[in-house]
Design a protein around this motif. Sequence first.
Motif, mmCIF file in Angstrom:
data_model
loop_
_atom_site.group_PDB
_atom_site.id
_atom_site.type_symbol
_atom_site.label_atom_id
_atom_site.label_comp_id
_atom_site.label_asym_id
_atom_site.label_seq_id
_atom_site.Cartn_x
_atom_site.Cartn_y
_atom_site.Cartn_z
ATOM 1 N N SER A 102 -89.026 42.440 107.099
ATOM 2 C CA SER A 102 -87.959 42.654 108.074
ATOM 3 C C SER A 102 -86.774 41.740 107.795
ATOM 4 C CB SER A 102 -88.482 42.405 109.494
ATOM 5 O OG SER A 102 -89.455 43.360 109.856
ATOM 6 N N VAL A 103 -87.049 40.479 107.506
ATOM 7 C CA VAL A 103 -85.980 39.510 107.245
ATOM 8 C C VAL A 103 -85.192 39.886 105.996
ATOM 9 C CG1 VAL A 103 -85.452 37.094 106.751
ATOM 10 C CG2 VAL A 103 -87.259 37.658 108.390
ATOM 11 N N LEU A 104 -85.899 40.223 104.908
ATOM 12 C CA LEU A 104 -85.238 40.556 103.647
ATOM 13 C C LEU A 104 -84.380 41.815 103.783
ATOM 14 C CD1 LEU A 104 -88.202 39.868 101.189
ATOM 15 C CD2 LEU A 104 -86.086 38.537 101.403
ATOM 16 N N CYS A 105 -84.896 42.822 104.471
ATOM 17 C CA CYS A 105 -84.142 44.063 104.666
ATOM 18 C C CYS A 105 -82.892 43.806 105.490
ATOM 19 C CB CYS A 105 -85.025 45.114 105.336
ATOM 20 S SG CYS A 105 -84.243 46.738 105.493
ATOM 21 N N ARG A 106 -83.050 43.048 106.554
ATOM 22 C CA ARG A 106 -81.914 42.737 107.423
ATOM 23 C C ARG A 106 -80.847 41.934 106.677
ATOM 24 N NH1 ARG A 106 -78.570 44.486 111.082
ATOM 25 N NH2 ARG A 106 -77.840 42.893 112.533
ATOM 26 N N LEU A 107 -81.258 40.965 105.873
ATOM 27 C CA LEU A 107 -80.317 40.159 105.098
ATOM 28 C C LEU A 107 -79.538 41.023 104.111
ATOM 29 C CD1 LEU A 107 -82.385 36.936 104.257
ATOM 30 C CD2 LEU A 107 -80.344 37.071 105.699
ATOM 31 N N ALA A 108 -80.245 41.909 103.414
ATOM 32 C CA ALA A 108 -79.601 42.743 102.400
ATOM 33 C C ALA A 108 -78.600 43.722 103.015
ATOM 34 C CB ALA A 108 -80.665 43.508 101.610
ATOM 35 N N LEU A 109 -78.971 44.333 104.139
ATOM 36 C CA LEU A 109 -78.115 45.356 104.752
ATOM 37 C C LEU A 109 -76.991 44.728 105.573
ATOM 38 C CD1 LEU A 109 -80.835 47.909 105.884
ATOM 39 C CD2 LEU A 109 -79.435 47.973 103.832
ATOM 40 N N ASN A 110 -77.312 43.643 106.275
ATOM 41 C CA ASN A 110 -76.317 43.008 107.132
ATOM 42 C C ASN A 110 -75.157 42.428 106.328
ATOM 43 O OD1 ASN A 110 -75.447 42.273 109.766
ATOM 44 N ND2 ASN A 110 -76.091 40.166 109.400
ATOM 45 N N ASP A 111 -75.444 41.956 105.135
ATOM 46 C CA ASP A 111 -74.404 41.380 104.276
ATOM 47 C C ASP A 111 -73.761 42.423 103.367
ATOM 48 O OD1 ASP A 111 -74.936 38.934 105.394
ATOM 49 O OD2 ASP A 111 -76.266 38.257 103.791
ATOM 50 N N GLY A 112 -74.156 43.686 103.494
ATOM 51 C CA GLY A 112 -73.568 44.753 102.695
ATOM 52 C C GLY A 112 -73.877 44.660 101.214
ATOM 53 N N LEU A 113 -75.015 44.068 100.863
ATOM 54 C CA LEU A 113 -75.358 43.882 99.452
ATOM 55 C C LEU A 113 -75.935 45.144 98.822
ATOM 56 C CD1 LEU A 113 -77.059 40.367 99.766
ATOM 57 C CD2 LEU A 113 -74.717 40.873 99.029
ATOM 58 N N ILE A 114 -76.428 46.053 99.653
ATOM 59 C CA ILE A 114 -77.071 47.271 99.171
ATOM 60 C C ILE A 114 -77.143 48.252 100.332
ATOM 61 C CG2 ILE A 114 -79.430 46.574 99.769
ATOM 62 C CD1 ILE A 114 -80.370 47.702 97.080
ATOM 63 N N ASP A 115 -77.204 49.553 100.030
ATOM 64 C CA ASP A 115 -77.324 50.523 101.131
ATOM 65 C C ASP A 115 -78.803 50.824 101.386
ATOM 66 O OD1 ASP A 115 -78.265 52.823 99.538
ATOM 67 O OD2 ASP A 115 -76.237 52.899 98.739
ATOM 68 N N PRO A 116 -79.138 51.416 102.544
ATOM 69 C CA PRO A 116 -80.546 51.625 102.909
ATOM 70 C C PRO A 116 -81.333 52.464 101.911
ATOM 71 C CG PRO A 116 -79.119 51.944 104.814
ATOM 72 C CD PRO A 116 -78.219 51.818 103.631
ATOM 73 N N ALA A 117 -80.691 53.519 101.361
ATOM 74 C CA ALA A 117 -81.407 54.385 100.422
ATOM 75 C C ALA A 117 -81.786 53.633 99.157
ATOM 76 C CB ALA A 117 -80.538 55.595 100.069
ATOM 77 N N GLN A 118 -80.863 52.829 98.632
ATOM 78 C CA GLN A 118 -81.155 52.069 97.415
ATOM 79 C C GLN A 118 -82.168 50.954 97.691
ATOM 80 O OE1 GLN A 118 -77.646 51.365 94.645
ATOM 81 N NE2 GLN A 118 -76.556 51.968 96.482
ATOM 82 N N PHE A 119 -82.083 50.341 98.876
ATOM 83 C CA PHE A 119 -83.068 49.313 99.228
ATOM 84 C C PHE A 119 -84.460 49.921 99.247
ATOM 85 C CE2 PHE A 119 -85.709 46.758 101.983
ATOM 86 C CZ PHE A 119 -85.346 45.453 101.677
ATOM 87 N N THR A 120 -84.596 51.104 99.855
ATOM 88 C CA THR A 120 -85.890 51.791 99.912
ATOM 89 C C THR A 120 -86.393 52.112 98.516
ATOM 90 O OG1 THR A 120 -85.263 52.787 102.031
ATOM 91 C CG2 THR A 120 -87.123 53.773 100.870
ATOM 92 N N THR A 121 -85.482 52.577 97.657
ATOM 93 C CA THR A 121 -85.854 52.948 96.292
ATOM 94 C C THR A 121 -86.394 51.759 95.515
ATOM 95 O OG1 THR A 121 -84.156 54.684 96.244
ATOM 96 C CG2 THR A 121 -85.025 53.931 94.131
ATOM 97 N N TRP A 122 -85.642 50.668 95.503
ATOM 98 C CA TRP A 122 -86.073 49.476 94.779
ATOM 99 C C TRP A 122 -87.360 48.907 95.375
ATOM 100 C CZ3 TRP A 122 -84.587 48.058 90.167
ATOM 101 C CH2 TRP A 122 -83.335 48.444 89.698
#
Length: 297
Positions: free
Chosen positions: A22-42
Amino acid sequence: MTSLLRLCVFVILALLAFAANSVLCRLALNDGLIDPAQFTTWRLLSGAATLVLLSAFQSLKHQHNDLKIAWLEGSWLSAFALFIYALGFSYAYVTLSTGMGALILFGAVQLTLILFAVWAGQKLVWLEWLGLAIAFAGFVYLVLPTLSSPSLLGFVLMTLAGVAWGLYTWRGKISTKPLFATTSNFVRTIPMLLIALLVIHLNTEQSQIAQPEGIILAVTSGAIMSGLGYAIWYAVLPYLSASMAAVLQLLVPIIATIGGVVFANESITLHLVIATLSVLGGVLLVILARKRTSKNA
């Protein structure tokens, strides 16, 4: 290290891994480092790679390398549930705080498992119905129209993710080789990912370019927190009662909330605290009532 101490360490590591997702996903998306689809893929690809390596090591250790056995332990229905969970999880965290997302997710998971038990013919005593009512009231309170309530879309997506993970967990109970089943299910999500990415790309005017930091967070979530985390959890499950395993998972939203405060500069609101106590308290009441009923049976 004694067996009991080793068990405690592994349980703590698994719960920390669940909360860290939860923390890693929130950090990545909240800072605009990656979009949800790409986060899910990786996340799913790296998780699949880690689990394939773990399964291969397990096969060599027991001197059987029939990959067909490992593949058949999974199923397309379980893989679809895993895929829906991962995608809904990522998109929900666009609008949800770390702790609130984890609360909705694990509350929905536990309630889904309870409802599956009822559907399978398990009768609930009045104390269990009371617990369900308290937990449901907590969810209603969570989405009341106040400034600290989650977005409706985020709530729906995370609830869907929780229901999907509940289904995945329920189906996982029939597996005699959980590591192989998890590996097979992760690998089976790959064609679903490709289709989803194509659909999302066709319906998006401009795709976001993932930053290296976002990819690192997603891979960490998949390879370590999901791949190794699930492997550790499944390793300790045989040594825990069903009620103890369920109660321990209720700690994840609390750990995730603390992680959100420490790493994502989020605040703990009274609204979230009351909703958390209601949802988790209600689910805990159901679990304890079920345990007492089983002892008296």
